[in-house]
Every structure is written in C-alpha cells, then in structure tokens.
Design an enzyme around this catalytic site. Structure first.
Site, PDB file in Angstrom:
ATOM      1  N   HIS A 261       0.825  -1.264   0.110  1.00  0.00           N
ATOM      2  CA  HIS A 261       0.157   0.048   0.103  1.00  0.00           C
ATOM      3  C   HIS A 261       0.918   1.106  -0.102  1.00  0.00           C
ATOM      4  O   HIS A 261       1.972   1.535   0.803  1.00  0.00           O
ATOM      5  CB  HIS A 261      -0.881  -0.092   1.302  1.00  0.00           C
TER       6      HIS A 261
ATOM      7  N   ASN B   1      10.761  -4.747   0.711  1.00  0.00           N
ATOM      8  CA  ASN B   1       9.664  -5.085   1.467  1.00  0.00           C
ATOM      9  C   ASN B   1      10.147  -5.132   3.140  1.00  0.00           C
ATOM     10  O   ASN B   1       9.455  -4.555   3.919  1.00  0.00           O
ATOM     11  CB  ASN B   1       8.841  -6.018   1.118  1.00  0.00           C
TER      12      ASN B   1
END
Length: 281
Positions: free
Chosen positions: A112, A148
């Site tokens: 996101h 990530n």
C-alpha cells in the site's frame, strides 16, 4: 481507537484528498510538462479521488506517480481487512492499471502506498469505504523482498508513527504524499518496470507552524555508482526541491516554505537515517 467489524457495502461519496485539512491550503502536486501527457484521466481530470485519498496514475507505467492522503489521528478506527480483495478500479480502463497478473506465482509484495490504517477515520460507513478503497490497485506498488523488509521493519514503515511519537502534532492531523520514483533503468518483469525507489512527504502543524518533511528510500542516493541487486535499502531525509527533481512532480510554494531544512550536505556526503532521532522535524 475504536474497534468495529466490517459492515455491508454502503455508498459513500469519494471526496478524495482534502487540501484544507490542516487549515492551510496544501494542494496536491502537479506533473511536470514532460510527463503531463502520461496521466490517466478520470472525467478529464488527472487527480483520481477515493475515500480520504487521491492519486495520479501513470499511463505508461500503470502505477501511481503519487498518492496523497489525510490522517485524522484522533479519529482512527480499527477495522478488519478480512474479506476485502485487491481490485482494479472499475471507473478506469483495466489496461491502465497493474493487477494480479504481476503478482501471481512470485514473491512480489503488493504494498500500500497510502497506509491502510491511516485512512480509517470518520463515521463508520466512511471509514469502511476507505478500508475498501485502499485495496484498489492504484494505491498498490510492487515491492521486492529486500525492499519490503525495509518497509516493514525499518524506519520507512514507521515514519508516520514517528511523527506522532516525536512531534507535538496539532490536533493529531497530518497530510501525506508518497509514491515510487520511476527510473529509466528500472528492471522490467512481466512487462512492468519495477520501481527501485520510493518517496514520502509528511505535512503537519507543530505549535501553529506548518512543516513539511521529505524522505527517500533508495539503494543509491547520488545515482553515481552501480548498485548490486541485493544492496541494502536506506532512508534519507531530503529537501522538497530534491524530491521534485527525483520525481518530476511540483509541490505548491507553501510546501517549499514549510520544508526548509538547515544546511544540507551534498548528496554524495549525505548519511542515511540510522534512527528516528536522526530526523530533523
């Protein structure tokens, strides 16, 4: 923070990012002339509204150039994401959005850009709509494993939290902009060029003074050296002007004035942030 379960879908007007959220007009960035024709349009407008956030989508990259959102820290609700799937926005042509075809059968993460918990405020139906809207692919960017990991556990994923922990934020309200940096050397996978850098800009008031602080997550701040594929991602604090040069976005003058930093070292001499205490608020 209140806890509520997910309720049936209700129609909520998507008013998008609010420029006057902080009491001073902080407009969304506009695209440089060199990339203006690359914007995906919704009803002839390059700014696409959702609930509590808006974005601008690149037609060539099929990813957002920027996402802007408002955070009402005093009114956040705790909502479950159970039962909400990622989806392409039906208001836009499907071929202008990167979807599940990029992520199936690999380790790419659907990250996101506007953090889902940041958007969950207001009346319950409004917060629920924001929860669902956060999963549209326009708000999603592909993130490789090593990036990530930095996002989850490092400074990057904690910037908004750090703002509220370290600063006397007026009314617990902030406006945030974020997005990928599109580079010509980005690695292409399944016909999608994967961004190798990301940026974020936090705008808030402290003791009545509007402030803006910009950050860049990158493997190579000065772009002068070859970077091994598995080199560590690092977070740097940058100026608004440096952010504009990196992204070909232009922020309003009020953001430049709010983003003034003390003397800044040259890019080649800049050190990454090692701890939250390194941030100049």
């Amino acid at each position: 923070m209140s806890t509520h379960g997910e309720q049936p879908r209700e129609a909520v007007l998507r008013s998008g990012y609010c420029a006057d959220f902080l009491g001073t007009g902080v407009e969304v960035p506009f695209l440089d002339a060199a990339i203006r024709d690359d914007a995906v349009l919704l009803e002839d407008c390059e700014v696409i509204p959702y609930t509590h956030f808006s974005l601008s989508l690149s037609a060539s990259r099929r990813l957002a150039r920027w996402v802007g959102w408002n955070i009402d820290g005093a009114g956040l609700l705790l909502l479950s994401r159970t039962g909400i799937g990622f989806a392409k926005d039906p208001r836009l042509p499907a071929d202008t959005q990167v979807g599940i075809e990029l992520y199936e059968g690999n380790s790419l993460d659907r990250g996101h850009l506007a953090r889902r918990p940041d958007l969950l405020w207001g009346e319950l139906p409004e917060a629920q709509q924001a929860n669902r809207d956060s999963f549209y692919y326009g708000n999603i960017a592909p993130q490789v494993d090593d990036f990530n990991q930095s996002r989850r556990d490092g400074l990057w994923g904690r910037l908004e939290n750090a703002l509220y922990e370290d600063v006397d934020v007026q009314d617990l309200r902030a406006s945030v902009f974020a997005g990928p940096v599109f580079g010509p050397a980005d690695r292409v996978y399944r016909d999608v060029a994967l961004p190798a850098e990301y940026w974020k800009l936090l705008v808030f008031r402290e003791q009545g003074v509007l402030k803006a602080r910009a950050f860049l997550l990158t493997q190579d701040l000065d772009r002068l050296r070859a970077v091994p594929a598995l080199d560590e991602f690092r977070v740097y604090q940058v100026t608004v002007a440096e952010l504009e040069a990196r992204t070909l976005l232009h922020f309003p003058q009020v953001v430049h004035e709010a983003g003034v930093l003390p003397a800044v070292r040259a890019m080649s001499e800049r050190k990454p942030l090692a701890a939250m205490s390194d941030i100049f608020w």
